[in-house]
Every structure is written in structure tokens, then in C-alpha cells.
Design a protein around this motif. Structure first.
Motif, PDB file in Angstrom:
ATOM      1  N   GLN A 118       0.816  -1.219   0.000  1.00  0.00           N
ATOM      2  CA  GLN A 118       0.000   0.000   0.000  1.00  0.00           C
ATOM      3  C   GLN A 118       0.846   1.263   0.000  1.00  0.00           C
ATOM      4  O   GLN A 118       0.323   2.366   0.180  1.00  0.00           O
ATOM      5  N   GLY A 119       2.178   1.101  -0.187  1.00  0.00           N
ATOM      6  CA  GLY A 119       3.039   2.264  -0.340  1.00  0.00           C
ATOM      7  C   GLY A 119       3.896   2.619   0.841  1.00  0.00           C
ATOM      8  O   GLY A 119       4.619   3.627   0.801  1.00  0.00           O
ATOM      9  N   LEU A 120       3.869   1.821   1.907  1.00  0.00           N
ATOM     10  CA  LEU A 120       4.708   2.115   3.071  1.00  0.00           C
ATOM     11  C   LEU A 120       6.172   1.870   2.731  1.00  0.00           C
ATOM     12  O   LEU A 120       6.518   0.882   2.087  1.00  0.00           O
ATOM     13  N   ALA A 121       7.041   2.776   3.173  1.00  0.00           N
ATOM     14  CA  ALA A 121       8.486   2.573   3.080  1.00  0.00           C
ATOM     15  C   ALA A 121       8.948   1.935   4.385  1.00  0.00           C
ATOM     16  O   ALA A 121       8.541   2.362   5.465  1.00  0.00           O
ATOM     17  N   VAL A 122       9.792   0.900   4.280  1.00  0.00           N
ATOM     18  CA  VAL A 122      10.221   0.154   5.471  1.00  0.00           C
ATOM     19  C   VAL A 122      11.743   0.076   5.505  1.00  0.00           C
ATOM     20  O   VAL A 122      12.376  -0.324   4.513  1.00  0.00           O
ATOM     21  N   LEU A 123      12.316   0.478   6.631  1.00  0.00           N
ATOM     22  CA  LEU A 123      13.733   0.241   6.895  1.00  0.00           C
ATOM     23  C   LEU A 123      13.798  -0.917   7.880  1.00  0.00           C
ATOM     24  O   LEU A 123      13.351  -0.797   9.020  1.00  0.00           O
ATOM     25  N   LEU A 124      14.322  -2.048   7.438  1.00  0.00           N
ATOM     26  CA  LEU A 124      14.304  -3.293   8.211  1.00  0.00           C
ATOM     27  C   LEU A 124      15.703  -3.625   8.697  1.00  0.00           C
ATOM     28  O   LEU A 124      16.627  -3.767   7.894  1.00  0.00           O
ATOM     29  N   ILE A 125      15.857  -3.747  10.007  1.00  0.00           N
ATOM     30  CA  ILE A 125      17.112  -4.225  10.599  1.00  0.00           C
ATOM     31  C   ILE A 125      16.808  -5.572  11.228  1.00  0.00           C
ATOM     32  O   ILE A 125      15.892  -5.696  12.053  1.00  0.00           O
ATOM     33  N   SER A 126      17.535  -6.611  10.838  1.00  0.00           N
ATOM     34  CA  SER A 126      17.234  -7.940  11.359  1.00  0.00           C
ATOM     35  C   SER A 126      18.488  -8.803  11.391  1.00  0.00           C
ATOM     36  O   SER A 126      19.331  -8.729  10.494  1.00  0.00           O
ATOM     37  N   ALA A 127      18.590  -9.612  12.445  1.00  0.00           N
ATOM     38  CA  ALA A 127      19.666 -10.599  12.534  1.00  0.00           C
ATOM     39  C   ALA A 127      19.258 -11.923  11.904  1.00  0.00           C
ATOM     40  O   ALA A 127      20.091 -12.812  11.742  1.00  0.00           O
ATOM     41  N   ASP A 128      17.959 -12.058  11.562  1.00  0.00           N
ATOM     42  CA  ASP A 128      17.464 -13.260  10.895  1.00  0.00           C
ATOM     43  C   ASP A 128      17.689 -13.068   9.400  1.00  0.00           C
ATOM     44  O   ASP A 128      16.944 -12.347   8.727  1.00  0.00           O
ATOM     45  N   LEU A 129      18.736 -13.700   8.863  1.00  0.00           N
ATOM     46  CA  LEU A 129      19.110 -13.446   7.485  1.00  0.00           C
ATOM     47  C   LEU A 129      18.083 -13.989   6.493  1.00  0.00           C
ATOM     48  O   LEU A 129      17.909 -13.426   5.410  1.00  0.00           O
ATOM     49  N   ASP A 130      17.382 -15.061   6.842  1.00  0.00           N
ATOM     50  CA  ASP A 130      16.316 -15.544   5.971  1.00  0.00           C
ATOM     51  C   ASP A 130      15.189 -14.516   5.900  1.00  0.00           C
ATOM     52  O   ASP A 130      14.609 -14.290   4.837  1.00  0.00           O
TER      53      ASP A 130
END
Length: 533
Positions: free
Chosen positions: A462-474
């Protein structure tokens, strides 16, 4: 039980089981956390315990570790029935627990952390150091005892935690989500350590939601669902899909997004961002440039401690940038405070929900207000709108499947997965233009994980911009449209989620996948200077 914690020999010549929990039942007001649970862990095995958040794993381990007492049932350790009134009793019986969130004092050295609270065993000096070095040599858990813990990477911190419990005499070790913050290479190293310790007679209870890793390391798996034991399996003959079905009654979810929804409209633009630590005069962030567009998930990969926390805190206004710009659309937010940034349309899922995302003693509806106290539907003019907050909390509970008796219970009464769904639901409310999601599914089960992934994918569509930080590489590979690798406060590499592997990312995250001298633009002198600090 012998004073050494070693198992006595049974009458038939075989060692008794290391742990036998029989008929364990634990009730809280309005909730039965454990109901007639059965668990048998043999000597020298890695025994995995799997189940959804709220299934009763944490309560069961707290009972085994003496933090809580069962209402019904018995505990046997090495063939002897015991009753633990406190963790001290469990430690004396040879049980240790390594918690998911490390219990270390950053300002103390490794030696001081290991002996803290156990000074009566070997003092705090030469004898203590000798004993720790003996354990490290025995198990391969080598770490510089003189270093302050704050200088250690996450894998070394975990070694310190394991050394702590071994120093206190543990032969049975509970590992709670031990791989949650490790890159693949560090997971391999941990598993090699566990197998080596197995051969020396150590026993492990391994709690994890990563089913492929469970099958790789465990000798036996026990699954609990809704507070009771539902199955016991051989990880060599059961698939991850079958394990997931035992846990939640459905197949293993995937974070993969099949269609791109990335547009050309820039939502977040970071230009030349620098952050200097005034105490050490060290650059925590250096020359960061990144852009997140509407409909895009930009993933940040990196070993913990390489600037991800500082990046998020600077974007949220918790830290003040030394230089550079943070732009949201056409608006320059560089000098604005946190509340202004949130009111401008930034949603924020913090990496530690209990410290930075929730008031555990307050009801669900009060937690709906946090960070949104200037916006509808929780305000009306200059006043809080309690009715509006309650109604919207009911909506979040239904839409995000937050399992709770009602919205008036304290958030502390919810399982970790349901707490996280409440946070995600709150942060996706109010039509944000940007979501900063820091480890959004850390420590949640496959069911809650699938739900959170789906909501992020829907909002992205729906157009949201997401900055994702994650230690789960999958998770990072599956959800992201673009991935950037962070090392020592710099963005050092880009990766295409369509063809990168977790092993490739792990190599880039540790600097092993880059050409010598070009990994992060730093000089050897700068690296040496950091090591000296």
C-alpha cells in the motif's frame, strides 16, 4: 545427587536421565500456563524444546531453574527428586541458564562478569582466573578476561554467559534462543562448541524458533502447545514443515515477497550522516547515504554492534547527528526531536520491546497511546481520548491476532509474541509513511512471525516505506527489496535478495567477503586505533 553434579549410576548400570519433569502444572489467575507437561532429557544430549510464544516454554524453564514453583508435578535431576525454591537451588544442583537477553554488566571486564555473585568459589583474583582459563580450554570458549564486556561482539558475549554458568558448576545448561543474534558462521561455531561439550558429558536444553537449526543440533525434540506436551520427535526423521505443524497446526511460513511494489517516490533520504561518540572521540556512523522509497523494504544486515542501533537512534532523534541530513519526503527532520519525527509519520518497532516499546505494568489500551499521544484516535484536541484509545486497541487486537483476555490486562501478562503483535499493530496505525522495524520478529514463534511478515508485506504493498534491521538473514532476504551491509558504522556493500545467500551475507557482515583493504574504506591505522581503545 553428588556434590559435583555428576549423575549417580542407576541399579542397571545406566546413568539416569539428566532431567525428568512429570505432570508439571502451573496456574496463574485466569490462565493455565502448563498442564501436565512431560519432559525427559537424557544425559549428554542436546534436547530442543519448541512451541509457540505463549505455549508455556518460558514458564516450564523458569520452573526448572527455580524461578517459579509448580502447582503440581515433580522434578528429577540425575535420578533424584528435587524441589527448587530459588535459582540458587537449581545452580547448586548443576543447572545453568543462558538467557536470550544477556545478563552482563558492560562496564565490567569478562573476569569480573564471570565471578560476579560467585566470589565465594575461587575469589576474584588468580584462582578465579585460573579456573576460568581451565574451563575455556576444556570447552573452547576462549575470550580475553581483561577486556570490558562493552568491547565484545555478540558471539563473545554469549561465550561469557556460558562461562558464567559453567564456572558455577553447571552440567545441565538451558540455552534460550542462543542463535537469535548470531550470523551463520557464528552459529556453526556455537554448534561445534556444543558438540564438543556433549562429548565431555554436558547436557543442553535448547529453546529455539529456528526449526532448521533445531534439526541440525538437537538429538531429540519435545514440542509443547497451549501449555501441554503434544509430541516428541527425532530431528533426523522429521522435517521443519512437520515440526511447524506440531507447533502451530500449519506449515512453515515464508517471509518471501513475490512481487515488487517499489516506486520512484523517495520517502526517507539520509545524506552524509555522521555520528561521533564524544566520550571516546570515535566515529559510530560515518558518511552514511541511503534512500528508502514508497513500497520498498530496505534491509540492513550487520553483526550486532556495528552501528545499527546508533543508526536507528539517530533516525529517531534519540541521538543528535554530528553532521548530515535526515529527510522525510521534502521535510528536513535533522534537528527535530523524537515526537516531532513520529508525528511526521514515522512508525518505530524497537529491537527490545520491553525496554523501549511497552509499559509492562500498564494495560493494552494505555500502551496504544505510546508515541501517538499527539494524534487521533487517541487524542481529541489537547486531551487524551481514552474511549478512542480503547476502541482502537480492540481493533488492533482483532486485526493483528493479539491473544489476550481483554484490553484491560497488563501487557506483562501477554506472551512475547503477543506483545510484539501489539507493538507492530500500534506502529502500523495512523497511516505512517515510514516504518523503522528493528528485529521485528526476534524471539517470536513461527505463527506470530508469519502474521507480522504478512502485515509488513500488506503495508508495503500500500506504499509504506520500510527500513528493516534484522539478525534473521532468511527474514532479511525474504522481506527486503534491497539489502545494504553495515560494518563498523559504514555501509560497505549492497546485496540483491534475489540471489544472495545467508552465507554470502554473513561473510560480508564480518568483512570476510570483501577485498583486502577495501572492506570499509578505513585504514589499518584506524583499525589498530580502535582495537587499542
Amino acid at each position: 545427587m553428588t556434590s559435583s553434579g555428576q549423575a549417580p549410576e542407576a541399579a542397571d548400570g545406566r546413568a539416569p536421565s539428566a532431567v525428568v519433569l512429570s505432570g508439571i502444572t502451573k496456574r496463574f489467575p485466569g490462565v493455565v500456563a502448563n498442564s501436565d507437561v512431560e519432559l525427559v532429557v537424557e544425559q549428554g544430549e542436546v534436547h530442543a524444546l519448541c512451541g509457540e510464544n505463549g505455549a508455556g516454554k518460558s514458564t516450564l524453564m523458569k520452573i526448572l531453574y527455580g524461578m517459579q514453583q509448580p502447582d503440581e508435578g515433580t522434578i528429577e535431576i540425575n535420578g533424584e527428586q528435587v524441589r527448587f525454591k530459588s535459582p540458587s537451588d537449581a545452580i547448586a544442583a548443576g543447572i545453568g541458564m543462558v538467557h536470550q537477553h544477556f545478563m552482563l554488566a558492560d562496564n565490567l571486564t569478562v573476569l569480573e562478569n564471570v565471578v560476579l555473585g560467585a566470589e565465594g568459589l575461587h575469589g576474584i583474583g588468580r584462582k578465579a582466573r585460573a579456573r576460568i582459563n581451565e574451563l575455556a580450554g576444556q570447552t573452547g570458549l576462549h575470550v580475553d578476561l581483561s577486556l570490558p564486556v562493552e568491547l565484545l561482539g555478540v558471539a563473545d558475549r554469549q561465550r561469557v554467559e556460558i562461562l558464567k554458568v559453567l564456572y558455577r558448576g553447571a552440567r545441565i545448561v538451558i540455552l534460550d534462543e542462543p542463535t537469535a543474534v548470531l550470523v551463520p558462521q557464528e552459529v556453526d561455531e556455537l554448534f561445534a562448541t556444543l558438540r564438543g561439550m556433549q562429548r565431555q558429558g554436558f547436557t543442553f536444553l535448547f529453546i529455539s524458533h529456528k526449526l532448521d537449526e533445531v534439526r541440525a543440533i538437537a538429538d531429540t525434540v519435545t514440542v509443547i502447545r497451549r501449555g501441554t506436551t503434544v509430541g516428541r520427535a527425532d530431528p533426523k526423521t522429521i522435517s521443519s514443515r512437520q515440526l511447524a505443524e506440531l507447533m502451530v497446526g500449519s506449515q512453515l511460513p515464508s517471509p518471501e515477497s513475490r512481487e515488487s511494489t517499489v516506486t520512484d517516490r523517495e520517502v526517507l533520504r539520509v545524506v552524509g550522516l555522521n555520528l561521533r561518540d564524544e566520550r571516546s572521540d570515535r566515529m559510530l556512523l560515518a558518511d552514511l547515504d541511503l534512500t528508502v522509497r514508497a513500497g520498498e523494504v530496505l534491509g540492513i544486515a550487520g553483526v550486532e554492534g556495528n552501528g545499527q542501533v546508533e543508526l536507528v537512534e539517530t533516525l529517531m532523534g534519540v541521538r543528535k547527528a554530528t553532521s548530515g541530513q535526515v529527510l522525510l519526503g521534502e521535510r528536513d527532520l535533522t534537528g527535530e526531536d523524537t515526537l516531532t519525527r513520529r508525528a511526521a509519520g514515522i512508525g518505530y518497532v524497537p529491537e527490545d520491546r520491553t525496554r523501549h516499546g511497552l509499559l509492562l505494568g500498564e494495560p493494552l489500551w494505555a500502551n496504544r497511546i505510546l508515541g501517538h499521544q499527539t494524534r487521533r484516535p487517541v487524542t481529541r484536541g489537547p486531551w487524551l481520548d481514552i474511549d478512542g484509545a480503547r476502541k482502537d486497541t480492540e481493533r488492533i487486537v482483532g486485526q493483528f491476532d493479539v491473544r489476550t483476555p481483554n484490553i484491560d490486562v497488563a501487557v506483562a501478562a501477554l506472551s512475547g509474541g503477543n506483545q510484539q503483535k501489539l507493538v507492530v499493530g500500534r506502529e502500523l496505525s495512523g497511516d505512517p509513511v515510514l516504518l523503522i522495524a528493528s528485529h521485528p520478529t526476534r524471539g517470536v514463534d513461527v505463527g506470530a512471525q508469519a502474521g507480522i511478515w504478512e502485515h509488513i508485506k500488506q503495508a508495503r504493498g500500500q506504499g509504506l516505506a520500510v527500513l528493516l534491521i534484522s539478525a534473521d538473514l532468511d527474514e532479511l532476504i525474504g522481506l527486503s527489496d534491497t539489502i545494504k551491509v553495515m560494518l563498523r558504522g559504514r555501509l560497505v556493500a549492497d546485496a540483491d535478495p534475489r540471489d544472495v545467500t545467508p552465507e554470502d551475507l554473513g561473510a560480508a557482515m564480518t568483512g570476510a567477503g570483501t577485498e583486502s583493504g577495501q572492506d570499509d574504506g578505513r585504514t589499518a591505522a584506524e583499525d589498530d586505533e580502535d582495537r587499542e581503545r
